[in-house]
Design an enzyme around this catalytic site. Structure first.
Site, PDB file in Angstrom:
ATOM      1  N   CYS A   8       0.866  -1.186   0.000  1.00 39.14           N
ATOM      2  CA  CYS A   8       0.000   0.000   0.000  1.00 39.14           C
ATOM      3  C   CYS A   8       0.896   1.227   0.000  1.00 39.14           C
ATOM      4  CB  CYS A   8      -0.971  -0.016   1.179  1.00 39.14           C
ATOM      5  SG  CYS A   8      -0.193   0.055   2.810  1.00 39.14           S
ATOM      6  N   ASN A  11       2.302   1.467   4.380  1.00 42.42           N
ATOM      7  CA  ASN A  11       2.636   0.202   5.059  1.00 42.42           C
ATOM      8  C   ASN A  11       2.341   0.275   6.563  1.00 42.42           C
ATOM      9  OD1 ASN A  11       5.550  -1.949   5.587  1.00 42.42           O
ATOM     10  ND2 ASN A  11       3.462  -2.546   5.155  1.00 42.42           N
ATOM     11  N   CYS A  13      -1.360   0.729   7.396  1.00 41.07           N
ATOM     12  CA  CYS A  13      -2.803   0.419   7.511  1.00 41.07           C
ATOM     13  C   CYS A  13      -3.161  -0.814   6.683  1.00 41.07           C
ATOM     14  CB  CYS A  13      -3.661   1.611   7.076  1.00 41.07           C
ATOM     15  SG  CYS A  13      -3.485   3.066   8.130  1.00 41.07           S
ATOM     16  N   ARG A  14      -3.325  -0.639   5.388  1.00 35.96           N
ATOM     17  CA  ARG A  14      -3.899  -1.710   4.572  1.00 35.96           C
ATOM     18  C   ARG A  14      -2.989  -2.904   4.364  1.00 35.96           C
ATOM     19  NH1 ARG A  14      -5.248   2.288  -0.203  1.00 35.96           N
ATOM     20  NH2 ARG A  14      -3.354   3.164   0.738  1.00 35.96           N
ATOM     21  N   SER A  15      -1.726  -2.658   3.967  1.00 36.25           N
ATOM     22  CA  SER A  15      -0.887  -3.828   3.657  1.00 36.25           C
ATOM     23  C   SER A  15      -0.491  -4.637   4.895  1.00 36.25           C
ATOM     24  CB  SER A  15       0.325  -3.450   2.793  1.00 36.25           C
ATOM     25  OG  SER A  15       1.167  -2.527   3.417  1.00 36.25           O
ATOM     26  N   ASP A 125      -8.218   3.909   1.092  1.00 36.83           N
ATOM     27  CA  ASP A 125      -7.244   4.346   2.098  1.00 36.83           C
ATOM     28  C   ASP A 125      -8.012   4.774   3.356  1.00 36.83           C
ATOM     29  OD1 ASP A 125      -5.381   5.632   3.623  1.00 36.83           O
ATOM     30  OD2 ASP A 125      -4.526   6.799   1.980  1.00 36.83           O
TER      31      ASP A 125
HETATM   32  P1  4NP Z   1      -1.812   2.798   4.096  1.00 37.61           P
HETATM   33  O1  4NP Z   1      -2.461   4.133   4.681  1.00 37.61           O
HETATM   34  O2  4NP Z   1      -1.292   3.145   2.725  1.00 37.61           O
HETATM   35  O3  4NP Z   1      -2.967   1.871   4.041  1.00 37.61           O
HETATM   36  O4  4NP Z   1      -0.733   2.387   5.063  1.00 37.61           O
HETATM   37  C1  4NP Z   1      -1.791   5.369   4.703  1.00 37.61           C
HETATM   38  C2  4NP Z   1      -0.913   5.649   5.722  1.00 37.61           C
HETATM   39  C3  4NP Z   1      -0.290   6.879   5.747  1.00 37.61           C
HETATM   40  C4  4NP Z   1      -0.527   7.804   4.744  1.00 37.61           C
HETATM   41  C5  4NP Z   1      -1.400   7.505   3.720  1.00 37.61           C
HETATM   42  C6  4NP Z   1      -2.031   6.278   3.702  1.00 37.61           C
HETATM   43  N1  4NP Z   1       0.103   9.071   4.783  1.00 37.61           N
HETATM   44  O5  4NP Z   1      -0.209   9.912   3.915  1.00 37.61           O
HETATM   45  O6  4NP Z   1       0.934   9.314   5.658  1.00 37.61           O
END
Ligand code: 4NP
Length: 157
Positions: A8, A11, A13-15, A125
């Site tokens: 993602c 790294n 939340c989703r992944s 997201d």
């Molecule tokens: P992820 O979520 O891609 O599912 O880990 C996010 C975590 C942080 C950010 C964006 C999405 N960020 O912009 O910091």
């Protein structure tokens, strides 16, 4: 051995959720010795951090502990180390394809392509949303992970 990397943006939340959910499915299937699982982000902001507390809590609600994971960025070596690089959304899929060494593009996939019944192609997201976003994310990830495992099992047979 089949090696799967979930990807993602951050790294956190989703992944990591996909890694935890998929590892549990693999364990339940008795395939822990034949399928390796990891996750990484296309962005670098959260490198070294544990998963978001909301992601940890949502995973815990489904009996999965992801608290020990730490964020890292996708590296060039991942394209040879992993058989499948599985993106959570189209933007990260594009990033993975764009950075791919020539010939490795076919290793890049999209998680929800393994769950066509979900009716969506992207795991949204959840970073800027509420806790209910993480439940939706987990539902989609579970569906994709089940479909992915079914496909890999066919390859292993
Ligand atoms: P992820 O979520 O891609 O599912 O880990 C996010 C975590 C942080 C950010 C964006 C999405 N960020 O912009 O910091």
């Amino acid at each position: 051995m089949v090696k799967v990397l979930f990807v993602c943006l951050g790294n956190i939340c989703r992944s990591p959720l996909a890694e935890g959910v998929f590892r549990e499915l693999v364990r339940e299937a008795g395939l822990g010795a034949r399928i390796a699982v990891d996750s990484a982000g296309t962005g670098r902001w959260h490198v070294g951090e544990p998963p978001d507390p909301r992601a940890c809590a949502a995973a815990k609600g489904r009996g999965i502990d992801i608290g020990g994971l730490r964020a890292r960025r996708v590296s060039a070596g991942d394209y040879t180390a992993f058989d499948r690089l599985v993106a959570m959304d189209l933007a990260n899929h594009r990033s993975l394809v764009a950075r791919s060494p020539s010939g490795a593009e076919s290793r890049v996939g999209l998680l929800l392509d393994y769950a066509p019944e979900s009716g969506v192609r992207e795991v949204p997201d959840p970073y800027y949303g509420g806790d209910e976003g993480f439940e939706r994310v987990l539902d989609l990830i579970e569906a994709g992970a089940r479909g992915l495992l079914a496909e890999i099992r066919r390859d292993l047979d």
